[in-house]
Design an enzyme around this catalytic site. Sequence first.
Site, short mmCIF file in Angstrom:
data_model
loop_
_atom_site.label_atom_id
_atom_site.label_comp_id
_atom_site.label_asym_id
_atom_site.label_seq_id
_atom_site.Cartn_x
_atom_site.Cartn_y
_atom_site.Cartn_z
CB ALA A 46 -5.74 12.69 5.81
CG HIS A 49 -0.95 7.04 -1.10
ND1 HIS A 49 -2.15 7.21 -1.75
CD2 HIS A 49 -1.24 6.34 0.03
CE1 HIS A 49 -3.12 6.65 -1.04
NE2 HIS A 49 -2.60 6.11 0.04
CG LEU A 50 5.05 5.39 -5.33
CD1 LEU A 50 5.58 4.52 -6.46
CD2 LEU A 50 6.17 5.68 -4.32
CE LYS A 74 -7.76 1.87 -0.84
NZ LYS A 74 -6.75 2.85 -0.48
CG ASP A 126 -1.97 4.79 3.92
OD1 ASP A 126 -1.95 5.19 2.74
OD2 ASP A 126 -2.85 5.12 4.73
CG HIS A 173 -5.30 2.15 5.87
ND1 HIS A 173 -6.66 2.08 6.02
CD2 HIS A 173 -5.09 2.81 4.71
CE1 HIS A 173 -7.23 2.69 5.00
NE2 HIS A 173 -6.30 3.14 4.19
CG ASN A 176 -5.14 8.52 -3.51
OD1 ASN A 176 -4.05 8.05 -3.83
ND2 ASN A 176 -5.36 9.08 -2.34
CG HIS A 222 -10.13 4.33 3.04
ND1 HIS A 222 -8.91 4.96 3.20
CD2 HIS A 222 -10.93 4.83 4.01
CE1 HIS A 222 -8.99 5.81 4.21
NE2 HIS A 222 -10.22 5.75 4.72
CG HIS A 263 -1.91 1.09 1.27
ND1 HIS A 263 -3.24 0.89 1.59
CD2 HIS A 263 -1.81 2.43 1.01
CE1 HIS A 263 -3.89 2.03 1.53
NE2 HIS A 263 -3.04 2.99 1.19
O1 DOR Z 1 -4.01 9.53 5.44
C1 DOR Z 1 -4.28 9.16 4.32
N1 DOR Z 1 -3.69 9.72 3.24
N2 DOR Z 1 -5.21 8.21 4.14
C2 DOR Z 1 -5.65 7.89 2.92
O2 DOR Z 1 -6.50 7.04 2.84
C3 DOR Z 1 -5.17 8.60 1.72
C4 DOR Z 1 -3.85 9.16 1.94
C5 DOR Z 1 -3.44 10.15 0.88
O3 DOR Z 1 -3.60 9.88 -0.29
O4 DOR Z 1 -2.89 11.18 1.25
ZN ZN Z 2 -3.56 4.94 1.44
#
Ligand code: DOR
Ligand code: ZN
Length: 364
Positions: A280, A32-33, A116, A264, A191, A58, A153, A30
């Site tokens: 977040a 996020h790049l 996802k 994450d 997560h 996302n 999620h 998991h």
């Molecule tokens: O804290 C988070 N940040 N939770 C998520 O589900 C998405 C992620 C983000 O893409 O920043």
């Molecule tokens: Zn995530």
Amino acid sequence: MSVTELFGSSEAKAATPAQTLTIRRPDDWHVHLRDGAMLKAVLPFTAAQFKRGIIMPNLVPPVTSVDAASAYRERILAARPDGNDFTPLMTCYLTDSTHPDEIERGFRDGVWAAAKLYPSGATTNSHHGVTSIPKLAPVLERMEKIGMPVLVHGEATDPAVDIFDREAVFMETEMLPLLKRHQGLKVVVEHVTTAETVELVRAHAGRAAATVTPHHLIINRTSIFQGGLRPHLYCLPVAKRERHRLALRKAVTAGDGNFFIGTDTAPHLRSAKQAECCSAGVFGGATALQTYVQVFDEEGALDHFEAFASENGARFYGLPLNEGTITLEKRPCRVSPTVAVGEEDVVIFRGGEELPWSLGEVRG
Ligand code: DOR
Ligand code: ZN
């Protein structure tokens, strides 16, 4: 850039050799790049530790088509440091209009590894997500048929639900019915943050599994308010009470095959975190393995670390285990507090702190 330049230097070699742990190369299920300059800045940290990564879709706009995923995969491959062999595994961002044929085409062509499911509005860039999970049945049925995992999620989106209860409410109102409707579907509860979700995953072992982040093993909800508001510790799902953190530590270190790494890691520019409305996400990608191994060491469970880091996830996804090894060394190190992105920077989770474990050599 060398590993030492990226991660900071370990303490000089002491007279007695450090304790070391050599494991099969791990994967991050998991991550996020992002894209562009951010991708270029954060990818080296993930790629130095992990052989493969499940890439979150996302982006803005989200990755909803096979073509968009193929193009994004090419951008990730091009952003790798010279000689690095990191393999991105792409995911499809599910929406109300996702077509089962597009899902199947991308999976059969080896573009998608999974899809996802963001409940619409649950988190960062999720507003194109799913507004009714029951209505997604044709897509989930197709995924069940072709053996493609859905990554969920798990948070309720009703703003009236207390933020600390959103995972629990989702599990009762959405996850349990989903598991009941789709008994052959492979589901990753992403997560996990509560003791009750850990139990739910265990109760559906074999067809449900869960990722656990490094930060949810280290911080609880009080940490977010320690001495003042700590925006860099704010993520979704938000960290819960101490009893939940302890349950997560027990779950991952117990040698239970249903749990695996999913950092994450979710970088946001400092200006988006130290803001009127803080985004977040915790950027844990630069200290992930060091943090996970520390937790296993503290829990007296180093013998279970390799399965959690390098075996359980691949087995659940039905992918081969990696060849090659990485060595972790019990030698204090300090990772830089931040990473530069253009004119700005991103704050690194546990950056600048003395960490008891360092990254050592990667082979093969
Ligand atoms: O804290 C988070 N940040 N939770 C998520 O589900 C998405 C992620 C983000 O893409 O920043
Ligand atoms: Zn995530």
